[in-house]
Design a protein around this motif. Structure first.
Motif, mmCIF file in Angstrom:
data_model
loop_
_atom_site.group_PDB
_atom_site.id
_atom_site.type_symbol
_atom_site.label_atom_id
_atom_site.label_comp_id
_atom_site.label_asym_id
_atom_site.label_seq_id
_atom_site.Cartn_x
_atom_site.Cartn_y
_atom_site.Cartn_z
ATOM 1 N N ALA A 168 -37.974 -8.498 32.250
ATOM 2 C CA ALA A 168 -36.994 -8.395 33.341
ATOM 3 C C ALA A 168 -35.635 -7.959 32.814
ATOM 4 O O ALA A 168 -34.930 -7.146 33.452
ATOM 5 C CB ALA A 168 -36.879 -9.742 34.059
ATOM 6 N N SER A 204 -39.466 -12.809 31.193
ATOM 7 C CA SER A 204 -38.001 -12.813 31.200
ATOM 8 C C SER A 204 -37.452 -11.679 30.343
ATOM 9 O O SER A 204 -36.474 -11.016 30.713
ATOM 10 C CB SER A 204 -37.458 -14.156 30.691
ATOM 11 N N ASP A 226 -36.902 -18.047 22.986
ATOM 12 C CA ASP A 226 -35.757 -17.246 23.422
ATOM 13 C C ASP A 226 -35.638 -15.974 22.590
ATOM 14 O O ASP A 226 -35.394 -14.882 23.125
ATOM 15 C CB ASP A 226 -34.484 -18.090 23.301
ATOM 16 N N SER A 264 -27.463 -14.641 24.461
ATOM 17 C CA SER A 264 -28.588 -15.522 24.761
ATOM 18 C C SER A 264 -28.709 -16.623 23.725
ATOM 19 O O SER A 264 -28.943 -17.792 24.049
ATOM 20 C CB SER A 264 -29.876 -14.697 24.825
ATOM 21 N N SER A 297 -37.524 -7.545 25.034
ATOM 22 C CA SER A 297 -36.615 -6.643 25.742
ATOM 23 C C SER A 297 -36.260 -5.448 24.863
ATOM 24 O O SER A 297 -36.306 -4.292 25.297
ATOM 25 C CB SER A 297 -35.345 -7.412 26.141
ATOM 26 N N THR A 308 -45.009 -18.872 26.682
ATOM 27 C CA THR A 308 -43.880 -18.123 27.246
ATOM 28 C C THR A 308 -44.263 -16.660 27.442
ATOM 29 O O THR A 308 -43.940 -16.047 28.465
ATOM 30 C CB THR A 308 -42.654 -18.218 26.322
ATOM 31 N N ASN A 351 -38.329 -13.486 23.616
ATOM 32 C CA ASN A 351 -37.963 -12.827 24.873
ATOM 33 C C ASN A 351 -36.982 -11.686 24.612
ATOM 34 O O ASN A 351 -37.105 -10.597 25.182
ATOM 35 C CB ASN A 351 -37.349 -13.843 25.847
ATOM 36 N N GLY A 372 -31.755 -19.031 31.921
ATOM 37 C CA GLY A 372 -31.639 -17.882 31.043
ATOM 38 C C GLY A 372 -30.347 -17.124 31.314
ATOM 39 O O GLY A 372 -29.944 -16.944 32.467
ATOM 40 N N ASP A 417 -44.258 -17.065 31.076
ATOM 41 C CA ASP A 417 -42.813 -17.263 31.212
ATOM 42 C C ASP A 417 -42.446 -18.738 31.348
ATOM 43 O O ASP A 417 -41.345 -19.070 31.783
ATOM 44 C CB ASP A 417 -42.244 -16.486 32.400
#
Length: 769
Positions: A190, A187, A578, A118, A585, A532, A581, A79, A536
């Motif tokens: 994080a 992810s 992806d 990303s 965020s 996911t 994720n 990642g 994760d």
């Protein structure tokens, strides 16, 4: 809604856009209505700005090289979101200090930046290190031993359409998985926590940024020493062509044989007329001077790295030498034996030649030549040439044509062809990892991944039910912020048709099966995204193998269809996960999801350009794939399954390979059973991923990763806070510096290794090294 927003124009204006006081952990517990009330920053908060997209595209362009490089080394994709956040924050702080930027990026600008990076660095490279590399290996023939690259337009359109399709597939999943069910997406969480900490403690961010920058600089030195072929070591003269080819070497050798002086290795070999034992270095037990895998080990963790080492040792000391000793004559070889005896016993061999040649060609399915074709061929030597060219493309004909004693020559050629059908489970110690290790390691990971996938049946059911949703009460603000379903509908139709069109034109997949692959990909992407969000872990490999098994059943005659249909599923699932994720965020930070989606779509273009360019540079020929430099375990695994499904199945495998396949399936299932029964002891239980990778990589890679993981573990034990600050930035910086400089060195080496230079004959005779 305009596409780009204006960034803050002055420090005073920037103060209006400071981060939330609500930490991401608290946002995780809020329902959708509470999120819109307390967290959402509104339409006017700057996030999708031109500077954020440009920064994300540039960083993603270079980070795409990182994932391509590491993917070819290990089969993993790292990642890039957190790395991009740290680098962007540090660089923008530097720009401000120099007066090149008026204001800092807002936290949501940085979040949009990491979405762009990303998409560029992660969403576009998966197919290159797996299906595309495997397809390049399948293109190798005796006439073309270097294989055949796909045209640029195929790679670009395939990569682009798959990444776009995967990103679009995530749209209908977002509201249910993130807003309603509040899946954690570790992810993404994080990355949000990292951004929050960067903006609340700038000094900590600058420490991480400096560590990442200096480690990248240090890492970039190694490709200069190891990869750049700068030193002239010899010149090879071709007096017939009047050319001189330069043989070049690097400053630092790629590995050191550190175990040879004191460690024994299994097996015997004949060397200079004497029987000697193999050395550890013969089995790839060496120290790799490139520290990229040490850095990767620091990120992977000690448990996986320990079992990678165990897998590597099992390969060398338990499987390798028995594999070399285990010889097997293939069914085709047995038929050659019978034909050899029949031809040798025939007293009227030349009279019966057409019948014999037709019988010989019938043994090899790719060499079907009719009796009429043989009879119409003028001359005995021409008949033989036609047959041998059909049976074994690339075998020389010069020893047959014009030879008076044709029977003896043909018998000799038949013997050569028969010997090619007598196989060992392992042909050489340095190939054990891809000849026997592959057939144990891949089934371990396959059984573990598929069983884990199907054991999550509740997740599968929830994923399918969640698509329906309940939109009876829709927040009007939600309609302005969420990605419209019309974008999904129109975009999915266009990208699906694009994928199926390329699949049909370039890979020979019928339209019907192409659309079937897309439909199955949507279903499996639902499950992958939920997995996911909950754990994760994106089961891309397991789903790719599932598709390979499916299309190996419905289209068993086509290895291309087997690989590329699975590529559709694996890549779209990875891209969808992806995006979710990234959206997670942004959700935790109060971002507008529609703007984030646009940022991710913009990043795909930069990633496609970088990935395709990097692939052509790093992999100029098929011989690079499966070499110690780029073992490409994902590609080797995909090719192995494709060969198995299209080559007659397990019955045509070497008996020892068949045995270890069943052992691998059992070990993989056992690893999952232990984790299910003893969840509290999972840290100490065998890692199926570690064991599998240790078996399908040259030993120097598990060794380096073990050393890196051990260093990171010891560092954290001794100085926990210090390690928390520096381990990830230093490891990520090393990988980025080595990967980016590695691509540059590939460009320089292409320039240095030009075609042999032509010289006059008198100069060639006097040219020395």
């Amino acid at each position: 809604m305009s596409v780009f927003q204006k960034p803050p124009s002055s420090p005073k204006e920037y103060e209006q856009f400071v981060p939330l006081d609500i930490p991401p952990d608290e946002v995780l517990e809020m329902d959708e209505d509470e999120w819109y009330e307390k967290v959402y920053r509104g339409e006017d908060f700057p996030q999708l700005t031109l500077r954020a997209v440009v920064m994300g595209s540039v960083l993603g362009f270079f980070l795409a090289f990182t994932n391509l490089y590491i993917g070819l080394k290990t089969g993993w994709a790292l990642g890039v979101a957190i790395t991009a956040c740290i680098v962007s924050y540090s660089m923008w702080t530097f720009f401000q200090a120099r007066g090149w930027a008026k204001t800092p990026m807002t936290i949501l600008e940085n979040n949009c930046m990491q979405s762009t990076a990303s998409a560029a660095g992660y969403s576009t490279g998966g197919t290159m290190v797996s299906a595309i590399s495997a397809l390049l290996l399948l293109s190798v023939t005796p006439d073309n031993p270097q294989g055949q690259h796909l045209p640029v337009w195929v790679l670009v359109s395939w990569t682009l359409f798959l990444a776009v399709l995967g990103t679009l597939i995530a749209i209908p999943m977002k509201r249910n998985m993130i807003n309603r069910e509040r899946l954690k997406f570790p992810s993404g969480t994080a990355a949000a926590v990292t951004l929050q900490s960067l903006y609340s403690t700038g000094s900590e961010a600058l420490k991480k940024g400096r560590a990442l920058l200096w480690s990248a600089v240090a890492g970039s030195v190694f490709p200069l020493l190891i990869d750049l072929k700068l030193i002239v070591k010899d010149r090879v003269v071709d007096p017939i062509e009047n050319t001189v080819a330069t043989i070049r070497g690097s400053i630092l050798q790629s590995d050191f044989k550190i175990f040879d002086p004191f460690l024994s290795a299994p097996g015997l070999k004949e060397e200079a007329g004497k029987i000697t034992t193999y050395k550890p270095s013969d089995w790839t037990m060496v120290w790799d001077t490139n520290p990229v895998m040490v850095a990767a080990g620091a990120l992977v963790g000690l448990r996986v790295a320990i079992y990678m080492m165990i897998g590597g040792l099992v390969l060398v000391y338990a499987l390798g030498w028995p594999g070399i000793q285990s010889k097997w004559t293939t069914p085709l070889g047995e038929q050659w034996n019978a034909m050899h005896a029949e031809v040798s016993a025939d007293q009227q061999w030349e009279t019966n030649l057409p019948d014999k040649l037709q019988a010989i060609t019938a043994i090899y399915p790719k060499a079907q030549i009719s009796r009429r074709q043989i009879n119409d061929t003028l001359g005995l030597d021409q008949q033989l040439a036609v047959v041998y060219q059909a049976m074994r493309p690339g075998f020389t004909q010069t020893s047959i044509l014009g030879d008076a004693n044709r029977k003896a020559v043909v018998l000799k050629e038949i013997k050569r062809l028969h010997q090619a059908e007598v196989l060992g489970a392992v042909t050489a110690p340095n190939k054990a990892w891809k000849e026997i290790g592959l057939w144990l390691g891949v089934p371990i990971m396959l059984a573990y991944g598929l069983l884990q996938f199907f054991s999550q049946w509740r997740t599968i059911v929830r994923a399918i039910r969640g698509v329906r949703g309940d939109d009876s009460q829709v927040n009007p603000l939600m309609q302005q912020t969420e990605v419209p379903f019309s974008w999904f509908s129109i975009g999915t139709v266009i990208s699906s048709v694009g994928v199926v069109w390329v699949a049909n034109v370039a890979f020979g997949i019928p339209w019907m099966f192409g659309f079937l692959a897309v439909a199955l990909s949507y279903l499996l992407a639902l499950v992958a995204c939920r997995a996911t969000g909950e754990s994760d872990i994106t089961p891309v490999g397991a789903m790719g193998k599932l598709m390979q098994l499916t299309f190996g059943t419905i289209m068993p005659q086509s290895a291309n269809a087997n690989l590329m249909s699975a590529s559709i599923t694996a890549n779209t699932a990875g891209s969808a996960a992806d995006l979710l994720n990234d959206l997670k965020s942004g959700y935790l930070l109060g971002a507008n999801p529609r703007r984030q989606f646009l940022a991710q779509m913009m990043g795909i273009a930069a990633g496609t350009l970088a990935t395709v360019t990097g692939f052509y540079l790093l992999v100029p020929t098929a011989s690079v794939i499966g070499s110690p430099d780029f073992p490409a375990p994902a590609a080797m695994a995909w090719k192995a399954v494709a060969d198995l499904m299209t080559g007659g199945g397990i019955a045509n495998m070497h008996p020892m390979h068949r045995v270890v396949v069943w052992w691998g399936l059992g070990i993989g299932a056992g690893c999952l059973a232990l984790e299910t029964l003893l969840p509290k002891w999972r840290t100490w239980l065998p890692s199926a991923t570690g064991l599998g990778l240790g078996l399908i990589l040259p030993f120097q890679y598990p060794l380096s990763m073990f050393v890196g993981a051990l260093i990171a573990w010891a560092w954290a034990k001794k100085w926990k806070q210090n390690a928390h600050t520096y381990v990830v930035p230093i490891a990520a910086g090393l990988i980025a510096g080595i990967a980016i400089m590695g691509v540059l060195m590939a460009i320089f080496n292409l320039a240095l290794s030009a075609d042999p230079v032509a010289y006059p004959a008198e100069r060639i005779l006097t040219t020395g090294p």
